[in-house]
Write a protein that holds these residues in place. Structure first.
Motif, PDB file in Angstrom:
ATOM      1  N   VAL A  13      64.906  12.435  69.131  1.00 30.41           N
ATOM      2  CA  VAL A  13      64.497  13.659  68.430  1.00 30.41           C
ATOM      3  C   VAL A  13      63.718  14.574  69.364  1.00 30.41           C
ATOM      4  CG1 VAL A  13      63.110  14.556  66.523  1.00 30.41           C
ATOM      5  CG2 VAL A  13      64.503  12.518  66.186  1.00 30.41           C
ATOM      6  N   THR A  51      67.599  21.147  65.559  1.00 29.40           N
ATOM      7  CA  THR A  51      66.795  21.205  64.329  1.00 29.40           C
ATOM      8  C   THR A  51      67.269  20.244  63.239  1.00 29.40           C
ATOM      9  OG1 THR A  51      68.075  23.186  63.736  1.00 29.40           O
ATOM     10  CG2 THR A  51      65.901  23.526  64.689  1.00 29.40           C
ATOM     11  N   TRP A  59      65.530  17.004  63.828  1.00 28.28           N
ATOM     12  CA  TRP A  59      64.122  17.059  63.438  1.00 28.28           C
ATOM     13  C   TRP A  59      63.982  16.969  61.919  1.00 28.28           C
ATOM     14  CZ3 TRP A  59      59.755  16.742  66.260  1.00 28.28           C
ATOM     15  CH2 TRP A  59      59.870  16.896  67.646  1.00 28.28           C
ATOM     16  N   GLN A  62      64.294  13.403  60.926  1.00 32.79           N
ATOM     17  CA  GLN A  62      63.052  12.695  61.218  1.00 32.79           C
ATOM     18  C   GLN A  62      62.006  12.939  60.123  1.00 32.79           C
ATOM     19  OE1 GLN A  62      62.346  10.635  63.603  1.00 32.79           O
ATOM     20  NE2 GLN A  62      60.172  10.710  64.096  1.00 32.79           N
ATOM     21  N   TYR A 112      56.399  24.673  63.365  1.00 28.80           N
ATOM     22  CA  TYR A 112      57.662  25.364  63.644  1.00 28.80           C
ATOM     23  C   TYR A 112      57.419  26.861  63.815  1.00 28.80           C
ATOM     24  CZ  TYR A 112      62.578  26.700  63.250  1.00 28.80           C
ATOM     25  OH  TYR A 112      63.827  27.218  63.505  1.00 28.80           O
TER      26      TYR A 112
END
Length: 337
Positions: free
Chosen positions: A148, A154, A157, A160, A202
């Motif tokens: 990751v 993205t 992520w 995750q 982010y």
């Protein structure tokens, strides 16, 4: 750091504002308007369809792998089960290494990360490790963390974060034996903080012009994941006067802070109507809950409440639509002139 003017989307309203300000000549305005509303080219459609079908095909193949093991579990030996999953992880990992940063390579790495979960599940069922379900998801997220961190993709992520959220929820259900409203409020606060931190992180790095963080679908999903548990805890804080806890109160305050952050982000990005709509829905939910609670508890007029709430909702929707349109015009026209 305000967003650069050239990074703004070329909407017809903004182009019209530039033409009114005599920044664009009539010919340039017509050409720009044609490019802004033109149908995507054949190559753009081909790229979009190729990427979309590749992602859909990857998800279907991964689902097929899971169902394959579920259907043939009794007929397969332990080494066959573990070997097939390990072979799939190895093949997709090698494919991701050879294909690099192309979409095919990124989806191959996503497949590798997803297959780690079935590998842990097969191992746990075969050797009866006695691990709790939350340990599966937490271990899954830890094992794929290097991929990751290196992938710059993205969806990986997002996988995750979903694994971490699932692990936290399962841990809370299995380890917190005293399951009450206060425990639910603590879980909602924890999820709101976790997802809110991911959302803020982010937005921070997107503002720093990190190239692979410029898409807007990810922060919008993160905003939903952060505000939904906070909204649920805030509703409990309003309606449950006998069991108001510190966690639900903090969730209420954090939700109000998130609403303020949404307005600030909208101003910074010169137009983020999705988050404004999300914030409007949260405000409407809080207002309707408070009004309904007051009418039922204070006046004990259930019939009157059923008559007033629909009228209130209609008024709120009309006001929200008017405000969103006004904000759209303000960020699309006024700020550029």
């Amino acid at each position: 750091m305000p967003k650069d003017f050239l990074d703004l989307e070329a909407t017809p309203e903004r182009l019209h504002a530039l033409a009114d300000a005599r920044i664009l000549s009539p010919d340039a305005y017509r050409r720009a308007l044609h490019l802004a509303v033109a149908t995507p080219s054949r190559s753009a459609w081909r790229t979009f369809l190729s990427t979309t079908l590749m992602g859909l095909g990857s998800l279907l193949v991964l689902a097929g792998v899971v169902y394959f093991f579920a259907y043939n579990w009794a007929e397969m030996g332990r080494f066959a089960k573990l070997g097939l999953v390990a072979l799939g992880i190895t093949g997709t990992a090698v494919g991701a290494w050879r294909l690099g940063d192309r979409p095919a390579g990124q989806f191959a790495l996503l497949a590798s990360a997803v297959l780690v979960g079935p590998l842990l599940a097969v191992y746990g069922q075969t050797y009866q490790t006695g691990a709790d379900p939350y340990e599966l998801f937490i271990g899954w997220s830890v094992l794929i963390l290097p991929w990751v961190a290196l992938a710059r993709f993205t969806p990986l992520w997002m996988l995750q974060l979903v694994l971490i959220n699932t692990g936290v929820i399962l841990f809370w259900e299995q380890r917190m034996r005293d399951w009450s409203a206060s425990r639910e409020g603590q879980l909602a606060l924890l999820l709101g903080l976790l997802n809110g931190f991911a959302w803020a992180t982010y937005e921070h790095f997107a503002n720093r012009r990190v190239s692979w963080l410029q898409g807007r679908w990810m922060p919008r999903v993160l905003a939903i994941m952060a505000m939904t548990p906070l909204l649920g805890a805030a509703v409990v804080f309003i309606v449950d006067s006998d069991d108001r806890s510190l966690a639900t109160g903090l969730s209420f305050l954090l939700l109000l802070a998130a609403l303020g952050a949404i307005v600030a982000l909208h101003r910074h990005l010169h137009g983020e109507l999705f988050l404004l709509t999300l914030g409007s829905l949260c405000v409407m939910t809080l207002v309707n809950t408070a009004v309904g609670y007051f009418l039922i508890k204070a006046t004990h007029a259930e019939e009157l409440t059923l008559f007033i709430l629909p009228l209130l909702i209609i008024g709120e929707v009309a006001l929200a639509v008017y405000w969103l349109r006004r904000e759209s015009q303000a960020t699309g026209v006024t700020e550029e002139t």
